[in-house]
Design a protein around this motif. Structure first.
Motif, PDB file in Angstrom:
ATOM      1  N   VAL A   1      -1.167  -1.642   1.854  1.00 35.97           N
ATOM      2  CA  VAL A   1      -1.498  -1.781   0.134  1.00 35.97           C
ATOM      3  C   VAL A   1      -2.935  -2.157   0.108  1.00 35.97           C
ATOM      4  CG1 VAL A   1      -1.030  -3.382  -1.545  1.00 35.97           C
ATOM      5  CG2 VAL A   1       1.151  -2.493  -0.284  1.00 35.97           C
TER       6      VAL A   1
ATOM      7  N   ASP B   1      -6.443  -3.001  -2.496  1.00 37.42           N
ATOM      8  CA  ASP B   1      -6.601  -2.987  -3.996  1.00 37.42           C
ATOM      9  C   ASP B   1      -7.883  -2.235  -4.448  1.00 37.42           C
ATOM     10  OD1 ASP B   1      -8.742  -4.233  -2.550  1.00 37.42           O
ATOM     11  OD2 ASP B   1      -8.941  -6.252  -3.619  1.00 37.42           O
TER      12      ASP B   1
ATOM     13  N   MET C   1       1.580   3.620  -9.524  1.00 36.75           N
ATOM     14  CA  MET C   1       0.607   3.487  -8.425  1.00 36.75           C
ATOM     15  C   MET C   1      -0.316   4.702  -8.395  1.00 36.75           C
ATOM     16  SD  MET C   1       3.141   3.796  -5.256  1.00 36.75           S
ATOM     17  CE  MET C   1       4.414   2.736  -6.012  1.00 36.75           C
TER      18      MET C   1
ATOM     19  N   HIS D   1      -1.855   1.787  -4.117  1.00 37.42           N
ATOM     20  CA  HIS D   1      -2.659   0.711  -5.006  1.00 37.42           C
ATOM     21  C   HIS D   1      -1.699   0.848  -6.266  1.00 37.42           C
ATOM     22  CE1 HIS D   1      -6.051  -0.105  -8.024  1.00 37.42           C
ATOM     23  NE2 HIS D   1      -5.463  -1.169  -7.702  1.00 37.42           N
TER      24      HIS D   1
ATOM     25  N   TYR E   1       5.170  -4.376  -3.471  1.00 33.87           N
ATOM     26  CA  TYR E   1       3.872  -4.278  -3.137  1.00 33.87           C
ATOM     27  C   TYR E   1       2.915  -5.633  -3.664  1.00 33.87           C
ATOM     28  CZ  TYR E   1       5.586   0.392  -3.014  1.00 33.87           C
ATOM     29  OH  TYR E   1       6.498   1.644  -2.704  1.00 33.87           O
ATOM     30  N   LEU E   2       3.653  -6.435  -4.398  1.00 33.18           N
ATOM     31  CA  LEU E   2       2.967  -7.354  -5.009  1.00 33.18           C
ATOM     32  C   LEU E   2       3.602  -8.758  -4.759  1.00 33.18           C
ATOM     33  CD1 LEU E   2       2.203  -6.144  -8.552  1.00 33.18           C
ATOM     34  CD2 LEU E   2       0.424  -5.873  -6.784  1.00 33.18           C
TER      35      LEU E   2
ATOM     36  N   THR F   1      -0.416 -10.690  -7.452  1.00 36.57           N
ATOM     37  CA  THR F   1      -1.569 -10.237  -6.570  1.00 36.57           C
ATOM     38  C   THR F   1      -0.919  -9.529  -5.546  1.00 36.57           C
ATOM     39  OG1 THR F   1      -1.357 -12.066  -4.774  1.00 36.57           O
ATOM     40  CG2 THR F   1      -3.024 -12.564  -6.738  1.00 36.57           C
ATOM     41  N   ALA F   2      -1.889  -8.217  -5.088  1.00 37.74           N
ATOM     42  CA  ALA F   2      -1.564  -7.277  -4.074  1.00 37.74           C
ATOM     43  C   ALA F   2      -1.062  -8.006  -2.778  1.00 37.74           C
ATOM     44  CB  ALA F   2      -2.433  -6.256  -3.979  1.00 37.74           C
TER      45      ALA F   2
ATOM     46  N   HIS G   1       2.003  -3.006   5.410  1.00 36.09           N
ATOM     47  CA  HIS G   1       3.230  -3.131   4.413  1.00 36.09           C
ATOM     48  C   HIS G   1       4.495  -2.646   4.918  1.00 36.09           C
ATOM     49  CE1 HIS G   1       5.761  -2.247   0.804  1.00 36.09           C
ATOM     50  NE2 HIS G   1       5.374  -3.201   0.491  1.00 36.09           N
TER      51      HIS G   1
END
Length: 175
Positions: free
Chosen positions: A14, A16, A55, A71, A80-81, A86-87, A92
């Protein structure tokens, strides 16, 4: 002992900033070319609740392994969050391909894995599982004939890549 679910097909991370991450992978690791899918939509359930995730995803290959950069663009509850939105940056998941997700899940659940997320997009079904005692990484299983062909095409492109045309973009909002 033989790997129970076959070879790992994908390593997912993952980010940002997808474009910056891809540039780093190209410049630092020499990995490419990349296919970027913008505005991907997944409909599914995360921890028992319905969710719709949007995404952007970048895919490239190192040998026979797909590198996936993710993303999330809409902030929906997802694997994913973090709960605060927040990411969950960095490593992952690892993923395997399957021809029968439902049958595989029966076996995985019997092995003690637990489903955290299930989702679908046209032509693809996925499940992310967690293994008690192994925090911080999901185990993804993907059922998709399209993905198998995408991986085969990507591996072939990597073998002949000379550094030109490092990124191809496919925008689902423009198809």
């Amino acid at each position: 002992m033989k790997a129970k679910y076959g070879p790992i097909a994908q390593i997912g991370m993952v980010t940002d900033d997808l474009d910056a991450s891809i540039a780093r992978w190209i410049d630092t690791m020499g990995v490419g070319p990349w296919t970027v899918f913008r505005n991907v939509t997944l409909t599914g359930q995360f921890r028992g609740r319905d969710t719709l995730i949007r995404m952007d995803v970048g895919l490239a290959y190192q040998g026979d392994t797909q590198i996936e950069l993710i993303h999330v663009t809409n902030g929906a509850a997802s694997p994913y969050l973090a709960p605060d939105g927040t990411a969950l940056l960095g490593m992952h998941h690892v993923a395997w391909l399957t021809d029968d997700l439902d049958a595989l899940l029966v076996n995985a659940l019997a092995d003690g894995l637990q489903i955290a997320f299930r989702a679908e997009s046209p032509g693809t079904r996925v499940a992310y599982l967690e293994m008690p005692g192994e925090t911080g990484v999901f185990f993804e299983f993907i059922e998709s004939a399209q993905t198998r062909q995408l991986i085969a095409d990507g591996i072939a492109a990597t073998k002949n890549w000379n550094g030109s045309d490092p990124v191809q973009i496919i925008d689902f909002d423009r198809l």
